[in-house]
Motif scaffolding. Structure first.
Motif, PDB file in Angstrom:
ATOM      1  N   THR A   1       0.884  13.240 -39.291  1.00  0.00           N
ATOM      2  CA  THR A   1       1.006  14.243 -40.541  1.00  0.00           C
ATOM      3  C   THR A   1       1.838  13.562 -41.769  1.00  0.00           C
ATOM      4  N   MET A   2       2.951  13.033 -41.160  1.00  0.00           N
ATOM      5  CA  MET A   2       4.040  12.468 -42.100  1.00  0.00           C
ATOM      6  C   MET A   2       2.952  11.619 -42.892  1.00  0.00           C
ATOM      7  N   ILE A   3       2.581  10.491 -42.349  1.00  0.00           N
ATOM      8  CA  ILE A   3       1.780   9.450 -42.836  1.00  0.00           C
ATOM      9  C   ILE A   3       0.661  10.008 -43.913  1.00  0.00           C
ATOM     10  N   GLY A   4      -0.022  10.870 -43.539  1.00  0.00           N
ATOM     11  CA  GLY A   4      -0.775  11.479 -44.480  1.00  0.00           C
ATOM     12  C   GLY A   4      -0.282  12.207 -45.568  1.00  0.00           C
ATOM     13  N   PHE A   5       0.857  12.809 -45.377  1.00  0.00           N
ATOM     14  CA  PHE A   5       1.565  13.493 -46.664  1.00  0.00           C
ATOM     15  C   PHE A   5       2.019  12.399 -47.307  1.00  0.00           C
ATOM     16  N   VAL A   6       2.677  11.371 -47.071  1.00  0.00           N
ATOM     17  CA  VAL A   6       2.885  10.197 -47.818  1.00  0.00           C
ATOM     18  C   VAL A   6       1.785   9.565 -48.752  1.00  0.00           C
ATOM     19  N   ARG A   7       0.835   9.436 -48.085  1.00  0.00           N
ATOM     20  CA  ARG A   7      -0.596   9.158 -48.706  1.00  0.00           C
ATOM     21  C   ARG A   7      -1.025  10.124 -49.959  1.00  0.00           C
ATOM     22  N   GLU A   8      -0.986  11.494 -49.603  1.00  0.00           N
ATOM     23  CA  GLU A   8      -1.389  12.268 -50.531  1.00  0.00           C
ATOM     24  C   GLU A   8      -0.214  12.353 -51.704  1.00  0.00           C
ATOM     25  N   LEU A   9       1.255  11.946 -51.725  1.00  0.00           N
ATOM     26  CA  LEU A   9       2.070  11.797 -52.754  1.00  0.00           C
ATOM     27  C   LEU A   9       1.593  10.369 -53.609  1.00  0.00           C
ATOM     28  N   PHE A  10       1.157   9.299 -52.817  1.00  0.00           N
ATOM     29  CA  PHE A  10       0.574   8.210 -53.353  1.00  0.00           C
ATOM     30  C   PHE A  10      -0.632   8.610 -54.332  1.00  0.00           C
ATOM     31  N   ASP A  11      -1.533   9.553 -53.996  1.00  0.00           N
ATOM     32  CA  ASP A  11      -2.721   9.874 -54.697  1.00  0.00           C
ATOM     33  C   ASP A  11      -2.453  10.576 -55.826  1.00  0.00           C
ATOM     34  N   ALA A  12      -1.231  11.128 -55.993  1.00  0.00           N
ATOM     35  CA  ALA A  12      -0.959  11.790 -57.292  1.00  0.00           C
ATOM     36  C   ALA A  12       0.370  11.069 -58.053  1.00  0.00           C
ATOM     37  N   PRO A  13      -0.043   9.863 -58.638  1.00  0.00           N
ATOM     38  CA  PRO A  13       1.201   9.377 -59.075  1.00  0.00           C
ATOM     39  C   PRO A  13       1.611   9.937 -60.306  1.00  0.00           C
ATOM     40  N   GLN A  14       1.051  11.112 -60.925  1.00  0.00           N
ATOM     41  CA  GLN A  14       1.636  11.786 -62.058  1.00  0.00           C
ATOM     42  C   GLN A  14       2.807  12.607 -61.610  1.00  0.00           C
ATOM     43  N   GLU A  15       2.767  12.661 -60.269  1.00  0.00           N
ATOM     44  CA  GLU A  15       3.787  13.716 -59.463  1.00  0.00           C
ATOM     45  C   GLU A  15       4.642  12.992 -58.543  1.00  0.00           C
ATOM     46  N   ALA A  16       5.052  11.493 -59.047  1.00  0.00           N
ATOM     47  CA  ALA A  16       5.629  10.697 -58.035  1.00  0.00           C
ATOM     48  C   ALA A  16       6.911  11.389 -57.584  1.00  0.00           C
ATOM     49  N   ALA A  17       7.179  11.117 -56.499  1.00  0.00           N
ATOM     50  CA  ALA A  17       8.466  11.735 -55.786  1.00  0.00           C
ATOM     51  C   ALA A  17       8.927  10.761 -54.900  1.00  0.00           C
ATOM     52  N   PRO A  18       9.624   9.615 -55.303  1.00  0.00           N
ATOM     53  CA  PRO A  18      10.025   8.436 -54.577  1.00  0.00           C
ATOM     54  C   PRO A  18      11.172   8.842 -53.580  1.00  0.00           C
ATOM     55  N   GLY A  19      12.086  10.114 -54.137  1.00  0.00           N
ATOM     56  CA  GLY A  19      13.036  10.563 -52.880  1.00  0.00           C
ATOM     57  C   GLY A  19      12.311  10.934 -51.782  1.00  0.00           C
ATOM     58  N   LEU A  20      11.220  11.871 -51.839  1.00  0.00           N
ATOM     59  CA  LEU A  20      10.469  12.301 -50.655  1.00  0.00           C
ATOM     60  C   LEU A  20       9.925  11.191 -49.987  1.00  0.00           C
ATOM     61  N   VAL A  21       9.192  10.288 -50.651  1.00  0.00           N
ATOM     62  CA  VAL A  21       8.717   9.121 -49.862  1.00  0.00           C
ATOM     63  C   VAL A  21       9.757   8.606 -49.094  1.00  0.00           C
TER      64      VAL A  21
END
Length: 580
Positions: free
Chosen positions: A172-192
């Protein structure tokens, strides 16, 4: 024990959707105050209130800060919570609707009574809450809470070795990070970074985790702070020496490149970080490059300012003090004995501690502002940036006391010089205390005083500073206190240096306040004047103040008096002090 339907309805209504447990707590407080439940309902409402006040500690446990409404405060440790409250948490964990609230209650029951089924349910409910938060209207807040839930679930699964749930949470964590990568306009490096730190800690070499790190490195290559940490995480998962070295070089080169974007202190800070990394990684060429760039910075370009404080001192007060100290002195020896017997110029530790406590109660902001010390001769930072401590405030008080006292000491020494005008030979005879202070050492110290009285302050300082170290060393030797360091391994044998000598002077009978004064005056690079290093290594380009030299000569008189006491001479400062 059961669940009060009115309390359940209340918590269900306020927890339909929330952005954080803090927000839910505020809603619940308002609801409890509005309902004014009594009896068992009030006890259950308070138990839920307390549950929302628990927070995760650095070690991964839970600690509470609910005060309660009775005379007895609710315990901060969940294991100390009453059985009835724990049962309330367990009952409501099965009844409430929101999965994160259920997870928090199950989590508390596990922490309080170590009931394993509740730990499993907490992990499952934390994971179930992720899509609920990701579907919130406030996407930013939702992602943050989803990350929190994943981290809670993963930490619990790892701590309890629940392998099946750990693997589910990991995916689930891996999928969550991939979703963050797929939305670069909402980049969240802290969460990554938050998620990747957890995964690398347990699965550093995992192919899927390394793939995430590689992709994250590419996406966040423009944010050097994030990039450096991502590269460090990649290093933790590689076993290939060449790949490891390549990643290490990339870290240092990124820091060097970023440094070029900034002027002044920020550039120095980035270059300092690059130098430290290159040194730790054994990259000698980049280490030298970082250092060369640092030393090419003009200290005037650092953007630092000087602060000057003026303390008004009345001339008549100085004269009165001089008369009080030297009024009974009929000989030069008596005058020097009076000076050597003064209280330490840096004041007492008790006064410094009282000052630090007062600042702690009145100057709260200063304790949160990081500061750093810089050796401008480099220029180079000489310590990591950190917030002030009570010890820093104490040192500052001691140094301020020294600088104020230096005005009086300077006047006292000038008075002695005007009154007695001793020759170098007379001074040398007075200072000699064989076998500690030999004739040669005494002559050199005498020259320091003569230079001082003739206004040659730099010469006086340069001659007096080494004499203090020599007198201390020979005093300790005479007192049979070790001053040698024999060879050990590849290190050569050596004579103990000044810092260690000062650490041992109380063993030779010196007062602790004078020990603190010598340390701050001569060798303390964190908060003191550090004169031995700054002057004898030419690390200061400021004009030598006569008041500063006066403090050094006072220190020389004090250690000379101790040498006389140790050697028990027939004449000189020691005898005059004993007579006084």
């Amino acid at each position: 024990m059961g669940v009060d339907p009115t309390v359940l309805a209340g918590i269900a209504e306020v927890s339909v959707e929330f952005a954080s447990l803090q927000e839910l707590l505020q809603r619940w407080i308002a609801r409890v105050n509005a309902e004014a439940w009594q009896g068992q309902a009030a006890a259950e409402a308070d138990a839920l209130w307390a549950a929302l006040c628990f927070h995760v500690t650095e070690r991964g446990g839970l600690a509470g800060d609910f005060i309660g409404h009775d005379a007895d405060r609710w315990p901060a440790n969940p294991q100390a919570v009453s059985d009835s409250a724990v049962e309330t948490w367990a009952d409501y964990a099965e009844a409430v609707g929101h999965p994160m609230l259920r997870a928090r209650l199950h989590h508390l029951v596990w922490e309080a009574r170590k009931r394993f089924p509740h730990a499993r349910k907490a992990i499952e409910d934390y994971t179930e809450a992720v899509p609920r938060f990701l579907g919130m209207a406030d996407r930013s807040a939702g992602r943050c809470r989803a990350s929190d839930c994943l981290c809670f679930a993963y930490d619990l699964a790892v701590r309890l070795s629940v392998r099946d749930l750990e693997l589910i949470t990991k995916q689930t964590m891996i999928g969550f990070v991939r979703e963050l990568f797929d939305a670069p306009q909402e980049a969240a490096p802290g969460l990554v970074l938050e998620i990747l730190r957890k995964l690398v800690g347990r699965n550093a070499s995992d192919a899927a985790v390394q793939a995430l790190l590689s992709r994250a490195t590419s996406i966040h290559s423009g944010d050097i702070a994030v990039l450096v940490e991502l590269l460090q995480l990649r290093i933790a998962g590689t076993q290939d020496p060449q790949e490891r070295t390549a990643l290490q070089r990339q870290i240092v080169e990124s820091l060097l490149t970023e440094a070029e974007r900034f002027p002044g202190f920020v550039r120095l800070d980035r270059l300092n970080a690059a130098a430290i990394a290159a040194r730790d990684y054994g990259l000698e060429d980049l280490f030298d490059e970082a250092r060369v760039r640092m030393q090419a910075i003009d200290p005037d370009q650092l953007g630092m300012g000087s602060f000057h404080f003026e303390f008004p001192l009345r001339r008549d007060e100085i004269e009165d003090y001089s008369q009080k100290v030297l009024g009974q002195a009929r000989t030069l020896g008596q005058a020097f004995s009076a000076l050597a017997s003064l209280p330490a110029p840096s004041g007492t530790r008790q006064a410094a501690q009282e000052h630090a406590r007062r600042l702690a109660s009145e100057g709260l902001l200063s304790s949160f502002v990081p500061s750093i010390r810089i050796n401008a001769a480099g220029p180079v930072p000489v310590a990591e940036a950190r917030v002030r401590t009570a010890a820093d405030d104490e040192n500052e008080w001691h140094v301020t006391a020294m600088m104020l006292t230096s005005v009086y000491v300077h006047h006292l020494l000038e008075t002695v010089g005007d009154r007695f005008d001793p020759t170098a030979a007379q001074l040398a005879q007075l200072f000699t205390a064989d076998p500690i202070i030999t004739g040669t050492r005494a002559v050199k110290l005498a020259l320091a005083f003569r230079y001082y009285w003739s206004g040659e302050y730099d010469a006086a300082l340069a001659i007096a500073l080494p004499r203090i170290e020599g007198i201390l060393r020979e005093t300790l030797r005479y007192r049979r206190i070790p001053i040698l360091q024999p060879p050990q391994g590849d290190s050569r044998g050596r004579v103990t240096l000044l810092t260690t000598l000062i650490d041992r002077v109380t063993d030779a009978g010196m007062h602790a306040d004078w020990q603190a004064f010598l340390r701050l005056l001569l060798v303390d690079s964190d908060g003191g004047l550090n004169l031995r290093n700054s002057e004898l290594h030419d690390l200061s380009d400021t004009e030598t103040a006569p008041q500063t030299v006066a403090l050094v000569l006072l220190a020389a008189l004090h250690v000379t008096a101790h040498a006389h006491q140790a050697a028990a001479p027939a004449s000189g400062i020691g005898e005059e002090q004993q007579r006084g």
